[in-house]
Structure formats: C-alpha cells, structure tokens
Write a protein that holds these residues in place. Sequence first.
Motif, PDB file in Angstrom:
ATOM      1  N   ALA A   1       0.836  -1.207   0.000  1.00 25.53           N
ATOM      2  CA  ALA A   1       0.000   0.000   0.000  1.00 25.53           C
ATOM      3  C   ALA A   1       0.864   1.247   0.000  1.00 25.53           C
ATOM      4  CB  ALA A   1      -0.919  -0.001   1.216  1.00 25.53           C
ATOM      5  N   LEU A   2       0.413   2.242  -0.729  1.00 18.91           N
ATOM      6  CA  LEU A   2       0.995   3.574  -0.627  1.00 18.91           C
ATOM      7  C   LEU A   2       0.166   4.315   0.410  1.00 18.91           C
ATOM      8  CD1 LEU A   2       3.140   5.535  -1.801  1.00 18.91           C
ATOM      9  CD2 LEU A   2       1.335   6.391  -3.306  1.00 18.91           C
ATOM     10  N   GLN A   3       0.857   4.820   1.431  1.00 21.35           N
ATOM     11  CA  GLN A   3       0.149   5.454   2.531  1.00 21.35           C
ATOM     12  C   GLN A   3       0.552   6.910   2.660  1.00 21.35           C
ATOM     13  OE1 GLN A   3       1.734   2.889   5.625  1.00 21.35           O
ATOM     14  NE2 GLN A   3      -0.253   1.856   5.770  1.00 21.35           N
ATOM     15  N   THR A   4      -0.271   7.657   3.375  1.00 22.29           N
ATOM     16  CA  THR A   4       0.225   8.915   3.889  1.00 22.29           C
ATOM     17  C   THR A   4       0.468   8.684   5.366  1.00 22.29           C
ATOM     18  OG1 THR A   4      -0.115  11.298   4.127  1.00 22.29           O
ATOM     19  CG2 THR A   4      -2.107   9.921   4.180  1.00 22.29           C
ATOM     20  N   LEU A   5       1.709   8.953   5.811  1.00 24.73           N
ATOM     21  CA  LEU A   5       2.132   8.666   7.171  1.00 24.73           C
ATOM     22  C   LEU A   5       1.768   9.839   8.066  1.00 24.73           C
ATOM     23  CD1 LEU A   5       5.661   7.319   6.189  1.00 24.73           C
ATOM     24  CD2 LEU A   5       3.552   6.000   6.531  1.00 24.73           C
ATOM     25  N   SER A   6       1.717   9.575   9.355  1.00 25.53           N
ATOM     26  CA  SER A   6       1.274  10.658  10.224  1.00 25.53           C
ATOM     27  C   SER A   6       2.431  11.610  10.515  1.00 25.53           C
ATOM     28  CB  SER A   6       0.668  10.096  11.510  1.00 25.53           C
ATOM     29  OG  SER A   6       1.684   9.703  12.377  1.00 25.53           O
ATOM     30  N   TYR A   7       2.090  12.856  10.619  1.00 23.14           N
ATOM     31  CA  TYR A   7       3.054  13.889  11.016  1.00 23.14           C
ATOM     32  C   TYR A   7       2.264  14.972  11.709  1.00 23.14           C
ATOM     33  CZ  TYR A   7       1.337  16.447   6.913  1.00 23.14           C
ATOM     34  OH  TYR A   7       0.539  17.089   5.998  1.00 23.14           O
ATOM     35  N   ARG A   8       2.952  15.832  12.436  1.00 21.54           N
ATOM     36  CA  ARG A   8       2.213  16.902  13.108  1.00 21.54           C
ATOM     37  C   ARG A   8       1.804  17.927  12.076  1.00 21.54           C
ATOM     38  NH1 ARG A   8       4.692  20.902  17.152  1.00 21.54           N
ATOM     39  NH2 ARG A   8       3.933  22.377  15.600  1.00 21.54           N
ATOM     40  N   GLY A   9       0.517  18.020  11.857  1.00 23.77           N
ATOM     41  CA  GLY A   9       0.027  18.659  10.645  1.00 23.77           C
ATOM     42  C   GLY A   9      -0.133  20.146  10.669  1.00 23.77           C
ATOM     43  N   PHE A  10       0.265  20.823  11.713  1.00 24.32           N
ATOM     44  CA  PHE A  10       0.144  22.281  11.751  1.00 24.32           C
ATOM     45  C   PHE A  10      -1.293  22.720  11.515  1.00 24.32           C
ATOM     46  CE2 PHE A  10       4.268  21.045  10.205  1.00 24.32           C
ATOM     47  CZ  PHE A  10       5.130  21.732  11.024  1.00 24.32           C
ATOM     48  N   SER A  11      -2.239  21.817  11.719  1.00 24.70           N
ATOM     49  CA  SER A  11      -3.614  22.246  11.505  1.00 24.70           C
ATOM     50  C   SER A  11      -4.228  22.527  12.869  1.00 24.70           C
ATOM     51  CB  SER A  11      -4.415  21.198  10.755  1.00 24.70           C
ATOM     52  OG  SER A  11      -4.653  20.084  11.584  1.00 24.70           O
ATOM     53  N   MET A  12      -5.360  23.185  12.834  1.00 27.85           N
ATOM     54  CA  MET A  12      -5.937  23.618  14.086  1.00 27.85           C
ATOM     55  C   MET A  12      -6.797  22.539  14.679  1.00 27.85           C
ATOM     56  SD  MET A  12      -6.736  27.320  12.809  1.00 27.85           S
ATOM     57  CE  MET A  12      -6.897  26.613  11.221  1.00 27.85           C
ATOM     58  N   ARG A  13      -6.482  22.174  15.866  1.00 24.07           N
ATOM     59  CA  ARG A  13      -7.308  21.227  16.592  1.00 24.07           C
ATOM     60  C   ARG A  13      -8.002  22.021  17.675  1.00 24.07           C
ATOM     61  NH1 ARG A  13      -3.627  16.210  15.275  1.00 24.07           N
ATOM     62  NH2 ARG A  13      -2.378  17.805  14.277  1.00 24.07           N
ATOM     63  N   MET A  14      -9.264  22.246  17.493  1.00 24.28           N
ATOM     64  CA  MET A  14      -9.985  23.087  18.445  1.00 24.28           C
ATOM     65  C   MET A  14     -10.300  22.265  19.681  1.00 24.28           C
ATOM     66  SD  MET A  14     -10.299  26.020  17.107  1.00 24.28           S
ATOM     67  CE  MET A  14     -11.670  26.735  18.008  1.00 24.28           C
ATOM     68  N   GLY A  15      -9.362  22.210  20.591  1.00 27.21           N
ATOM     69  CA  GLY A  15      -9.593  21.504  21.842  1.00 27.21           C
ATOM     70  C   GLY A  15      -9.790  20.013  21.639  1.00 27.21           C
ATOM     71  N   GLY A  16      -9.397  19.489  20.539  1.00 18.34           N
ATOM     72  CA  GLY A  16      -9.391  18.044  20.332  1.00 18.34           C
ATOM     73  C   GLY A  16     -10.702  17.479  19.851  1.00 18.34           C
ATOM     74  N   GLY A  17     -11.820  17.919  20.418  1.00 21.04           N
ATOM     75  CA  GLY A  17     -13.089  17.249  20.142  1.00 21.04           C
ATOM     76  C   GLY A  17     -13.683  17.570  18.781  1.00 21.04           C
ATOM     77  N   MET A  18     -13.514  18.798  18.350  1.00 21.92           N
ATOM     78  CA  MET A  18     -14.277  19.254  17.202  1.00 21.92           C
ATOM     79  C   MET A  18     -14.036  18.429  15.941  1.00 21.92           C
ATOM     80  SD  MET A  18     -14.331  22.899  15.317  1.00 21.92           S
ATOM     81  CE  MET A  18     -13.267  22.430  13.984  1.00 21.92           C
ATOM     82  N   ASP A  19     -12.773  18.128  15.731  1.00 20.25           N
ATOM     83  CA  ASP A  19     -12.459  17.412  14.500  1.00 20.25           C
ATOM     84  C   ASP A  19     -13.149  16.055  14.472  1.00 20.25           C
ATOM     85  OD1 ASP A  19     -10.974  19.509  13.699  1.00 20.25           O
ATOM     86  OD2 ASP A  19      -9.117  18.728  14.534  1.00 20.25           O
ATOM     87  N   MET A  20     -13.192  15.432  15.653  1.00 23.01           N
ATOM     88  CA  MET A  20     -13.858  14.140  15.734  1.00 23.01           C
ATOM     89  C   MET A  20     -15.337  14.281  15.377  1.00 23.01           C
ATOM     90  SD  MET A  20     -11.646  11.891  16.465  1.00 23.01           S
ATOM     91  CE  MET A  20     -12.589  10.482  17.091  1.00 23.01           C
ATOM     92  N   GLU A  21     -15.958  15.288  15.991  1.00 21.58           N
ATOM     93  CA  GLU A  21     -17.385  15.484  15.735  1.00 21.58           C
ATOM     94  C   GLU A  21     -17.650  15.686  14.245  1.00 21.58           C
ATOM     95  OE1 GLU A  21     -18.834  18.710  18.177  1.00 21.58           O
ATOM     96  OE2 GLU A  21     -17.751  17.795  19.853  1.00 21.58           O
ATOM     97  N   ASN A  22     -16.805  16.470  13.612  1.00 22.97           N
ATOM     98  CA  ASN A  22     -17.004  16.735  12.187  1.00 22.97           C
ATOM     99  C   ASN A  22     -16.486  15.594  11.330  1.00 22.97           C
ATOM    100  OD1 ASN A  22     -17.991  19.092  12.986  1.00 22.97           O
ATOM    101  ND2 ASN A  22     -16.440  20.391  12.032  1.00 22.97           N
ATOM    102  N   ASN A  23     -15.937  14.577  12.006  1.00 22.42           N
ATOM    103  CA  ASN A  23     -15.411  13.435  11.293  1.00 22.42           C
ATOM    104  C   ASN A  23     -14.339  13.865  10.296  1.00 22.42           C
ATOM    105  OD1 ASN A  23     -15.204  10.754  10.788  1.00 22.42           O
ATOM    106  ND2 ASN A  23     -16.786  10.743   9.193  1.00 22.42           N
ATOM    107  N   MET A  24     -13.550  14.836  10.698  1.00 22.81           N
ATOM    108  CA  MET A  24     -12.495  15.336   9.827  1.00 22.81           C
ATOM    109  C   MET A  24     -11.276  14.447   9.931  1.00 22.81           C
ATOM    110  SD  MET A  24     -12.650  18.662   8.455  1.00 22.81           S
ATOM    111  CE  MET A  24     -11.079  19.407   8.893  1.00 22.81           C
ATOM    112  N   MET A  25     -10.557  14.344   8.844  1.00 15.15           N
ATOM    113  CA  MET A  25      -9.254  13.735   8.908  1.00 15.15           C
ATOM    114  C   MET A  25      -8.259  14.883   8.892  1.00 15.15           C
ATOM    115  SD  MET A  25      -7.915  10.650   6.553  1.00 15.15           S
ATOM    116  CE  MET A  25      -6.506  11.372   5.745  1.00 15.15           C
TER     117      MET A  25
END
Length: 532
Positions: free
Chosen positions: A311-335
């Motif tokens: 498989a060709l993957q995208t590996l995890s890295y610290r993405g410099f994206s905004m995590r609004m207190g951790g929960g929001m991204d999960m709720e929006n089901n964002m990757m």
Amino acid sequence: MTNTNLNRRRFLQYTAFGTFAAAIPELAFTESYKLNKTPNSAFKADVEIALTAQMTEVSILPGANTRVLKYTGKLLKGPSGTLKELPSYLGPMLNFEQGQKVRIFFHNQIPEPCVTHWHGMHVPQIMDGHPMYAINQGEQYVYEFEVKNPAGTNWYHSHTHEVTARQVYQGLAGLITITDEIERKLNLPSGEYDIPLIIQDRTFTSRNQLYYALNMHQRMQGFLGDTILANGQRNHVIPVKTRAYRLRILNGSNSRIYKLGWSDGSLLTAIGTDGGLLEKPQTFPYIMLAPAERVELWVDFSDRKPGSELALQTLSYRGFSMRMGGGMDMENNMMNQGSKSTIVKFAITEQIGDSPKLPDTLVPIRRFTAKDASNPDIVVPIAIGMRRMTFNLNGRTFDMLDYTNQEKIPVNTMQIIRISNANPDMGRGMGGGMRGGRGRGMMGMIMAQPHPIHLHGQQFQILSRKPGHADSAYTAIKDGFINNGWKDTVLVMPGEEVEIIKPFMDYTGLFLYHCHNLEHEDMGMMRNFFIS
Ligand code: C2O
Ligand code: CU
C-alpha cells in the motif's frame, strides 16, 4: 446578491475592454487583453483537442451517483494516444510530445465562468489560463501553444477567480504527460506499466454528494476531506505484475499535504519531480507531497509474491492544523492534516519473467547557483504574511491586473526569489477579534501554516532551505523534500525560508504566483509578476 451574481458582475467588469486598457497601459496596445476565441490560422497545430467543462454525474461510492464538474475531451487531430480517459470525475489524460503544437478548443458548459490553466507548462500569457481570461457558459476559448517542457508530468485545472478551490474540488482537473527524445532512450516502464496516480481528498454527504463548505477555521487552513481518493476512487486497488513500474503521482488536493510512504517501510525511489526527470534516481524514507506537486516513483514488484499487497500510505506527522480543543475534529469526522491513511493498494496478481532495470542516470540537469542570476544582488521577495484573517504575499492580496515595481521582471532573465514563511507578527499585535489566552494560541496555529508556493511559467530550482524552528515537527518531515529537480511548486514550512532561482524566458505579460492551497489562493494569496 448571490455569490454567483457577484462573481459574474466582477467577471464582466474584468473582461470589459475599458478595464484592461485603463489598468495596464502596457497591455492596451498589445493583443494581450483579448480573449482568444478563434483559432489562429498561422498556428499549424499537430494536435487538436476539444475539451469541455461540464456538469455531469459519476459513480464514486456504492449507491447514488455523485454530481460533479468534469472535463471531457475529444481528439480532433494527432496521435491516437494523445487522449486517455481516466475514471470518475477526472479529465482525460493529455499525452504530449515535446515540440508538438497543440490547439485546445475549450468549451465552457458549466453555468458559471471558467478558465483552464496548464500547470507546469511554459506557455504565453494569453494561453496560461489567467483568471482574466475566464469565459462564460456557452463560450469557447482557443488555447494554442507549443510544448516546450521536457518529459514529465504536469496537469491542468480550472483557475477561475475566487472559485478555483470549489471548481477543482468538484472535479475540474486532469493530468498531462510529456515525452521527449532523451526520455524515450531511457526505456522507462511504459504503457500499462506507466501508472498515473492522482491523489485527492473529498468529503461526501450521506447522499453521496461532494460536500464543500468552509467555516472560518477551515478557510484559514484549507479544506480537508475525510476520504482519500486515488484516481477519483475510494479504496482503490491497482493490480500489478512482478516487474518495475513508473508511478506518476500528482497531489491534486485542495490543501492536504501527504507524507508518502510504503506500507512495508521500504524506501521510495524518486525519478522525477514537478518539472521532469531527476539526474539520477534517489531514495527517500518518505516524500512530502504538497498540493500541485508531482513526484514520479520507480517501484519494482519483482521480488514480491503473487497474492501479496503493497500500500501507498500517507504517514502521520504533526500537521500544523488547528485542533480546536481536540473534540471538534472528531465530531465533524475530519481527517486532520497529518493523519495516517492508506491512499492506494497495489495487488500483485501475476508472476512474469523479466523486468527493466532502474537506470543509474536519468537526464542531465544543469545546476544553477546564485551566480547564474541576471542580477545576483537583487532578490525578489515573496513574503508570506497575514492581515485581517487573510493570508497575503508581500502584504498584498490578489487584484486581477495589479503588480508592484518589485513584481516587474525583465524578460529573458534569471531571478533569485526568496520565499519566506517567517510570520514576524506572530504573537504580537494580533489581538483584534481574538479573545483571551486561547485566542493567542489559536492565532499562532493559524499563522504557523505550511504553504505550497507555485509560480507560473518556467520551472525553477531550489537553491536553499533555511528552517525556522528545527523542532521535532520539522525534523519529522524534512527528509521528505526533493530539492534537486525542476520544480514549479515548493512547500514552505512555518518559519522556513526557501531560495529558488527561476528563468523568465520567452514570454512577456502577467504570470501568476500564488499559494496552491486552493482556499488560500481564492482568499487572495496570489499576485502577478509582470514580465516585460
Ligand atoms: Cu496549479 Cu496557478 O495553478
Ligand atoms: Cu497557503
């Protein structure tokens, strides 16, 4: 007034003869302002293509079809392999040869303005798909250019004023390949062993429709979808034989940056970048691929067992994206930016006897240094900044025909350009609109973003990269930059300063440079160079 009406009004304003003449006296006396609506009989085309932007439906997920915008093509003249259909919403792959004269009849059948840019190609201003050349539904634009680029992988996509991100997201993109004499002698894997791979992320509604909406934070970091598509397909599996392949990878995403890696940890072998083949193959533990960047990989399945997968993957890295207190991204089901995911799987299905060997050397590249600049004392700045929640370049946002003195470049020169993502204002004077301590932290997050900077016209070379903060986040991605090939897009990390050297040969006029995070581009993180 609806957005469409507003855009249309602005658009009509720009296409009005008077506006051009008043805004750019130099252009008023040239042909440059004119929409090229009819073929030029003096241009003897080797290849003619009808390319149409239209609204249609395609099947992407099980169940309902997905409404998309799509380029459809028809070969009118030229070698039969010039056009190759790709699945899903993708436009046809255009396969050119260096030296060919190409004429493309572009028809806009979508109910809004549209213009097409040949990303990576060295073509005249009037053929380059500058947003000032957008046409309305029902109109035609004739693109005519000679293929000057060397062998490599480029692409085309819509470049419409303020709606590039949405139009590309809805499907208006396709791949371009170019071949030339030198490449043909290398006998690289070809035909079915030469695989295009366009990587994009999308979010679908429960009814299988493309979801595209931006709140303020998404606008600042760009749209990130929760589903990775390879060649417009989810969970894509490509059957391969036990031999070597050439993979032409394009990151056609709006803002997602991939950290490409093989699932079994083996090294990636790069043979090409945005502007063509490398001098020689080079291996990497992982490769960072920002929006609009291309990388060509050599992958040899010879020693793998039929029945196995890679498989060709995208590996995890610290993405410099905004995590609004951790929960929001999960709720929006964002990757999030930097989340790990599988992009595509290769299923080894057939054992075959022999495979081409990886060449030791590929193409000669003349390495430029600062001394090759026409005026080594002048450095053209591209300083990434932000004001009033909008990213800018050198303190300015896009204005259709506007350029400053420092954006005037003499034609047929080589220029050193310094792109800096230094965020000098970070943490200072950014109080407006943000409340409290968390606000300051969030502003920092918003400011500290990677930007893939793209320059139209000729390909450039990277002279140097100076990391700002060589912290662990940077350390985890820095070995994934390919710094020694021809480039038209370079990822500039937070705090980083990248110096490039770029030729400005042959063509005069307005040529864009911008962030290829398409949401950033549409918010105005784009400017013109005026080459004269
Ligand atoms: Cu691929 Cu100006 O863009
Ligand atoms: Cu950007």
